[in-house]
Design an enzyme around this catalytic site. Structure first.
Site, PDB file in Angstrom:
ATOM      1  N   ASP A  47      33.510   6.578  80.415  1.00 44.48           N
ATOM      2  CA  ASP A  47      32.487   6.231  81.399  1.00 44.48           C
ATOM      3  C   ASP A  47      32.772   4.868  82.034  1.00 44.48           C
ATOM      4  O   ASP A  47      33.039   3.890  81.335  1.00 44.48           O
ATOM      5  CB  ASP A  47      31.123   6.187  80.696  1.00 44.48           C
ATOM      6  CG  ASP A  47      29.968   6.550  81.608  1.00 44.48           C
ATOM      7  OD1 ASP A  47      30.093   6.359  82.824  1.00 44.48           O
ATOM      8  OD2 ASP A  47      28.955   7.041  81.101  1.00 44.48           O
ATOM      9  N   ASP A  48      32.707   4.813  83.372  1.00 40.72           N
ATOM     10  CA  ASP A  48      32.813   3.555  84.127  1.00 40.72           C
ATOM     11  C   ASP A  48      34.162   2.848  83.957  1.00 40.72           C
ATOM     12  O   ASP A  48      34.250   1.625  84.103  1.00 40.72           O
ATOM     13  CB  ASP A  48      31.702   2.581  83.718  1.00 40.72           C
ATOM     14  CG  ASP A  48      30.342   2.972  84.251  1.00 40.72           C
ATOM     15  OD1 ASP A  48      30.207   4.081  84.795  1.00 40.72           O
ATOM     16  OD2 ASP A  48      29.393   2.176  84.129  1.00 40.72           O
ATOM     17  N   CYS A  86      27.568   9.007  87.694  1.00 46.26           N
ATOM     18  CA  CYS A  86      27.992   9.777  86.515  1.00 46.26           C
ATOM     19  C   CYS A  86      27.796  11.284  86.634  1.00 46.26           C
ATOM     20  O   CYS A  86      28.760  12.052  86.543  1.00 46.26           O
ATOM     21  CB  CYS A  86      27.256   9.272  85.277  1.00 46.26           C
ATOM     22  SG  CYS A  86      27.625   7.569  84.839  1.00 46.26           S
ATOM     23  N   HIS A 141      26.722  15.112  81.687  1.00 48.49           N
ATOM     24  CA  HIS A 141      25.790  13.986  81.718  1.00 48.49           C
ATOM     25  C   HIS A 141      24.550  14.297  80.894  1.00 48.49           C
ATOM     26  O   HIS A 141      23.936  13.398  80.308  1.00 48.49           O
ATOM     27  CB  HIS A 141      25.398  13.685  83.166  1.00 48.49           C
ATOM     28  CG  HIS A 141      24.680  12.377  83.331  1.00 48.49           C
ATOM     29  ND1 HIS A 141      25.297  11.156  83.162  1.00 48.49           N
ATOM     30  CD2 HIS A 141      23.387  12.096  83.623  1.00 48.49           C
ATOM     31  CE1 HIS A 141      24.436  10.182  83.359  1.00 48.49           C
ATOM     32  NE2 HIS A 141      23.257  10.724  83.644  1.00 48.49           N
ATOM     33  N   ASP A 326      35.189   8.616  84.849  1.00 52.54           N
ATOM     34  CA  ASP A 326      34.278   9.363  85.725  1.00 52.54           C
ATOM     35  C   ASP A 326      34.022   8.670  87.059  1.00 52.54           C
ATOM     36  O   ASP A 326      33.501   9.290  87.982  1.00 52.54           O
ATOM     37  CB  ASP A 326      32.969   9.702  85.006  1.00 52.54           C
ATOM     38  CG  ASP A 326      32.126   8.503  84.622  1.00 52.54           C
ATOM     39  OD1 ASP A 326      32.601   7.358  84.726  1.00 52.54           O
ATOM     40  OD2 ASP A 326      30.964   8.720  84.204  1.00 52.54           O
ATOM     41  N   HIS A 327      34.361   7.405  87.198  1.00 56.71           N
ATOM     42  CA  HIS A 327      34.344   6.669  88.467  1.00 56.71           C
ATOM     43  C   HIS A 327      34.728   5.234  88.162  1.00 56.71           C
ATOM     44  O   HIS A 327      34.866   4.843  86.996  1.00 56.71           O
ATOM     45  CB  HIS A 327      32.974   6.715  89.160  1.00 56.71           C
ATOM     46  CG  HIS A 327      31.819   6.527  88.236  1.00 56.71           C
ATOM     47  ND1 HIS A 327      31.565   5.340  87.593  1.00 56.71           N
ATOM     48  CD2 HIS A 327      30.867   7.388  87.818  1.00 56.71           C
ATOM     49  CE1 HIS A 327      30.500   5.471  86.822  1.00 56.71           C
ATOM     50  NE2 HIS A 327      30.066   6.716  86.931  1.00 56.71           N
TER      51      HIS A 327
END
Length: 494
Positions: A47-48, A86, A141, A326-327
């Site tokens: 994540d992130d 997300c 998510h 995810d980004h």
């Protein structure tokens, strides 16, 4: 480019599956057809995670495990998500569909509310005889989105600490008072004191169990850090001395950027000690950057534990491994924080793939790829039928020839203000990023952005609206209108 490894042929697949249209189909995630002698899949979701890693040329980052994976796989230097938030990003990964088809635009979007019948990535593997296991952290998510996709799980760890994982008394007290707590903490605790350390432990246990199973496996492992709050054991903070941490060079908004381009970073402002308006104080900003990097190194260590277990259980040679973020995430760039924009720093992600028999070992590729490409790629690697629905392009040919011609552009978007708000659509080509903002109720154009990555890789100056660039804006607008079907790789015999 790193030194190429073995030139042995890809043992699994060398066929490029070209898409000519949408081809959306539906199906149930409870099939029982037997799998053939397919490869296993280990999918590591983080994540992130920015592509600010040693393998991506950032020597200041301590990421030996991810770097080790890159040295044995292919590093995608220009991989992108379709939305920098997300839930929508994960929905695109797990269905192979783009935001216009998923209608997912918000972090609270639930997959089964927008796509009740879509066959997800793990569901497709399960339908073809795989044992599918999820260990979270975070994969979908929302936990219920994975219902029916798993043979086991999703396995959730226990004892995750107070609230968002706070362990120190001071942080717990602030969390109780503010509702969200501080944006970081750094106690002297073992890795397994935090949730992601427990996730790694459960993943190691599952690999031991899967080794003995009669079927090939699909194992998805979801890590939450470096998502806020930046909580990591003190030893990872020590890797980044405070006096060596600096603000990003482009610590100011882009010149001529429209008001929709940036946010008020409400995600960060929810935390204690962050001002409700105005810039983050420099001392706090330095701590945030340090905490983010410490969290990245903490996750790197957990990734290493899982990769070590893969090798120790004799599964390395017949398992495809994918590391996906995810980004992206802003840590002060453009005087902004968090994600939720169309900028390069938010939409570009780390993507590293290692597959049995691949030729491009230890190499990099500049090919443009997108999140929706992973679904068809993994089915190719496992010799499974094509996904029942997807809008991506298998990039298996890049695992053999990473410099070959590929997509001309990749596409994304971000919505401001819901269905009656403003939508920014973006296209990234080899050289440029172009964005069009449109009022959703009326369809009227609101603003445009153009950034030249050859001269402005940090997207500091919006060139749209300047006379000399009018024809370029028109041509990129046409590429955006043509969309992903007009940007597929050239047809070539494999």
């Amino acid at each position: 480019m790193r030194r190429p490894g073995s030139s042995s042929p890809l043992l699994l697949v060398s066929v490029l599956v070209l898409l000519s249209g949408l081809g959306v189909g539906c199906g149930q995630e409870n099939g029982t057809s037997a799998a053939g002698p397919h490869t296993n899949v280990l999918l590591l979701l983080v994540d992130d995670l920015r592509p600010e890693l040693g393998a991506y040329g950032h020597e200041e980052m301590v990421t030996p495990s991810i770097d080790r994976l890159a040295a044995t796989g292919l590093t995608f230097r220009r991989a992108y998500v379709h939305q920098a938030v997300c839930a929508p990003s994960r929905i695109s990964l797990l269905t192979g569909l783009r935001p216009d088809s998923t209608d997912a635009h918000h972090y609270a979007t639930k997959l089964r509310e927008v796509l009740p019948d879509a066959v997800t990535l793990p569901g497709h593997f399960k339908n073809h005889g795989y044992t599918t296991v999820g260990v979270r952290g975070k994969i979908f998510h929302h936990a219920e989105d994975g219902t029916g996709a798993w043979s086991r799980g999703p396995i959730q760890v226990e004892g995750e600490g107070h609230g968002r994982g706070y362990l120190t008394e001071a942080a717990i007290a602030k969390s109780k008072n503010s509702g969200q707590g501080p944006p970081f903490e750094s106690p002297a605790v073992p890795d397994t004191a935090y949730e992601d350390g427990k996730v790694a432990s459960r993943a190691v246990e599952q690999l031991r169990r899967l080794k003995e199973g009669p079927r090939p496996f699909f194992l998805a492992v979801g890590f939450k850090k470096p998502h806020l709050p930046f909580n990591a054991p003190q030893k990872y903070w020590d890797l980044y001395p405070r006096d060596e941490v600096q603000l990003p060079a482009n610590h100011s908004p882009p010149e001529n950027a429209p008001r929709w381009a940036l946010t008020n970073y409400g995600e960060l402002r929810n935390y204690a000690d962050i001002p409700a308006q105005g810039p983050v104080p420099q001392t706090t900003a330095i701590s945030l950057i340090r905490g983010y990097r410490a969290s990245v190194s903490y996750i790197d260590a957990q990734v290493g534990r899982v990769l070590d277990a893969l090798a120790e259980n004799g599964l390395r040679e017949n398992t495809a491994v994918v590391l996906w973020g995810d980004h992206g995430f802003k840590i002060g760039e453009h005087r902004n924080w968090s994600k939720h924009t169309n900028f390069e720093v938010d939409t570009r992600i780390p993507l590293i793939v290692r597959a049995p028999g691949m030729s491009a070992v230890g190499e990099d590729t500049e090919a443009l790829v997108e999140t929706v490409d992973l679904y068809p790629t993994l089915t190719d690697l496992a010799s499974l039928p094509a996904p029942p629905q997807h809008q991506g392009q298998s990039f298996v040919p890049l695992l053999e020839a990473p410099a070959r011609p590929w997509k001309e552009a990749v596409f994304g978007q971000y919505r401001r203000g819901g269905p009656d708000g403003t939508l920014g659509r973006t296209v990234r080509t080899d050289r440029y990023r172009y964005v069009e903002w449109v009022d959703l109720p009326s369809g009227a154009g609101q603003a445009r952005e153009l950034y030249d990555h050859r001269h402005d890789p940090w997207e500091n100056v919006n060139l749209a609206g300047r006379g000399p660039y009018a024809s370029l804006v028109d041509s990129l607008s046409a590429v955006l209108r043509d969309g992903w079907r007009g940007a597929t790789p050239p047809v070539r015999d494999q």
